[in-house]
Write an enzyme that holds these catalytic residues in place. Structure first.
Site, PDB file in Angstrom:
ATOM      1  N   GLN A 172      14.724   5.120  19.673  1.00  0.00           N
ATOM      2  CA  GLN A 172      14.891   4.040  18.686  1.00  0.00           C
ATOM      3  C   GLN A 172      16.101   4.304  17.794  1.00  0.00           C
ATOM      4  OE1 GLN A 172      12.027   5.551  19.452  1.00  0.00           O
ATOM      5  NE2 GLN A 172      10.247   4.247  19.170  1.00  0.00           N
ATOM      6  N   ASP A 226       4.647   4.895   9.146  1.00  0.00           N
ATOM      7  CA  ASP A 226       3.716   4.047   9.895  1.00  0.00           C
ATOM      8  C   ASP A 226       2.362   3.967   9.205  1.00  0.00           C
ATOM      9  OD1 ASP A 226       5.698   5.304  12.041  1.00  0.00           O
ATOM     10  OD2 ASP A 226       5.097   3.288  12.601  1.00  0.00           O
ATOM     11  N   LYS A 282       7.330   8.549  13.004  1.00  0.00           N
ATOM     12  CA  LYS A 282       7.747   8.880  14.368  1.00  0.00           C
ATOM     13  C   LYS A 282       7.814  10.379  14.599  1.00  0.00           C
ATOM     14  CE  LYS A 282       8.297   6.619  17.008  1.00  0.00           C
ATOM     15  NZ  LYS A 282       7.201   6.317  17.955  1.00  0.00           N
TER      16      LYS A 282
HETATM   17  O1  MRU Z   1       6.865   3.668  17.731  1.00  0.00           O
HETATM   18  P1  MRU Z   1       7.624   2.846  16.736  1.00  0.00           P
HETATM   19  O2  MRU Z   1       9.030   2.594  17.140  1.00  0.00           O
HETATM   20  O3  MRU Z   1       6.867   1.593  16.352  1.00  0.00           O
HETATM   21  O4  MRU Z   1       7.634   3.756  15.460  1.00  0.00           O
HETATM   22  C1  MRU Z   1       8.219   3.306  14.265  1.00  0.00           C
HETATM   23  C2  MRU Z   1       8.506   4.422  13.365  1.00  0.00           C
HETATM   24  O5  MRU Z   1       7.892   5.456  13.408  1.00  0.00           O
HETATM   25  C3  MRU Z   1       9.581   4.228  12.413  1.00  0.00           C
HETATM   26  O6  MRU Z   1      10.133   5.479  12.136  1.00  0.00           O
HETATM   27  C4  MRU Z   1       9.292   3.634  11.115  1.00  0.00           C
HETATM   28  O7  MRU Z   1       9.524   4.485  10.093  1.00  0.00           O
HETATM   29  C5  MRU Z   1       8.064   3.005  10.777  1.00  0.00           C
HETATM   30  S1  MRU Z   1       8.423   1.338  10.600  1.00  0.00           S
HETATM   31  C6  MRU Z   1       9.500   1.075   9.274  1.00  0.00           C
END
Ligand code: MRU
Length: 338
Positions: free
Chosen positions: A196, A237, A247
């Site tokens: 990402q 999250d 993440k």
């Molecule tokens: O698996 P994802 O791409 O949905 O995870 C998203 C994240 O972990 C992002 O780092 C994020 O900080 C959370 S959404 C602003």
């Protein structure tokens, strides 16, 4: 709301979203025709990021109402409850998904006829989407004060406009600081295994002409040691009483930042806070082995190798210098008011 120029998910005679799996090669909106397709889109990360998932969950309820053919209000609510449970189960860690679904379901219950149920569910989803942009701009304004002109900021994954409906949380802070005239340089970790950081954050920032340098996840400590990083800002999250789920890889950056005395900030809306739970209560999503073992169809690891692929990790709040929210910046153990 409509247009894919600045929105990640929107309603325009039906549900639309940017297919994030195609970036950075193609910026392509796709129409989501039913709840099953929405669930697939969530599982495959065509739509992703906690705040965007909140809107996706609410729009999913609106979509289920739009498609339901019953003329009986009770039957329609039963259909919506079934859809709601399926949508919520599609990704368990990001709390915003359930939050968005529950908000749309509560709004739908205010309707007495099937038409009113449809209207209430869609209006709530639209409110969540508009609110998301407004809240992100407040997060940006509050967080921008923490950044100095000339700062180099390390970020992980994508907590930008693609992770939200617009503007972004962690990248929203950078965007707001740049809009206020500060020169900010972002180091974007590529974010294995789904990239990402390289596919989305690097694309988003370079499209906005914000200086960005791509690095591998394992390089962050070395850059900190060389004095190349002034601050770390990531999204979240789910923020429980004791940890920030974000993440996978975030925890390592937080530990390294602490060692190098670099401020480590988490930017997130209040809807990402879950004060009823602690780390041990939360299910961390484990994803398919092929995300690690293959890349673009090419095998990277021996067939049948044992694989562990959690999507998120937990960073204890004592490693967090500040939680940047729409209500201000809170230094743990201080938390924002509910
Ligand atoms: O698996 P994802 O791409 O949905 O995870 C998203 C994240 O972990 C992002 O780092 C994020 O900080 C959370 S959404 C602003």
């Amino acid at each position: 709301m409509s247009t894919c120029e600045s929105l990640t998910i929107w309603w325009d005679g039906g549900l639309w979203l940017i297919d994030q799996t195609l970036l950075p090669c193609k910026l392509l909106p796709i129409r989501i025709k039913n709840v099953r397709q929405l669930i697939d889109a969530i599982k495959l990360l065509r739509v992703r990021g906690a705040p965007a998932l909140g809107a996706a969950g609410a729009y999913g309820v609106a979509l289920a109402a739009d498609l339901s053919r019953t003329s009986n209000a009770q039957e329609m609510m039963a259909d919506l409850e079934t859809a709601a449970d399926m949508i919520k189960a599609s990704r368990p860690t990001a709390v915003n998904l359930s939050w968005g679904v529950d908000r749309a379901i509560s709004a739908a219950y205010l309707g007495e006829t099937v038409e009113e149920i449809r209207q209430h569910a869609l209006a709530e989803a639209e409110d969540i989407a508009l609110e998301d942009i407004r809240i992100n701009k407040l997060i940006g304004k509050n967080g921008a004060k923490l950044l100095d002109d000339g700062d180099c900021v390390l970020t992980h994954c994508n907590a930008g406009r693609l992770a939200c409906v617009g503007w972004g949380t962690a990248l929203g802070v950078v965007r707001s600081a740049c809009a206020a005239g500060k020169q900010i340089h972002v180091y974007s970790c590529e974010t294995r295994p789904l990239h990402q950081g390289s596919r989305l954050t690097a694309w988003e920032l370079s499209s906005d002409k914000i200086p960005v340098t791509l690095i591998c996840d394992s390089m962050s400590g070395s850059l900190m040691r060389k004095g190349m990083i002034d601050k770390v800002i990531v999204g979240a999250d789910r923020i429980t009483r004791d940890v920030v789920f974000n993440k996978i890889g975030t925890y390592s950056h937080a530990v390294l930042a602490k060692y190098h005395k670099i401020p480590f900030y988490v930017a997130a809306p209040l809807s990402t806070f879950d004060r009823q739970h602690e780390e041990s209560d939360i299910i961390v999503e484990e994803r398919d082995r092929d995300e690690i073992c293959t890349l673009g169809g090419t095998r990277l690891a021996p067939q049948g190798i044992d694989v562990y692929n959690p999507a998120f990790d937990a960073t204890p709040l004592e490693l967090v210098s500040g939680l940047i929210t729409e209500k201000g910046v809170f230094r743990p153990p201080l938390m924002p008011p509910i």
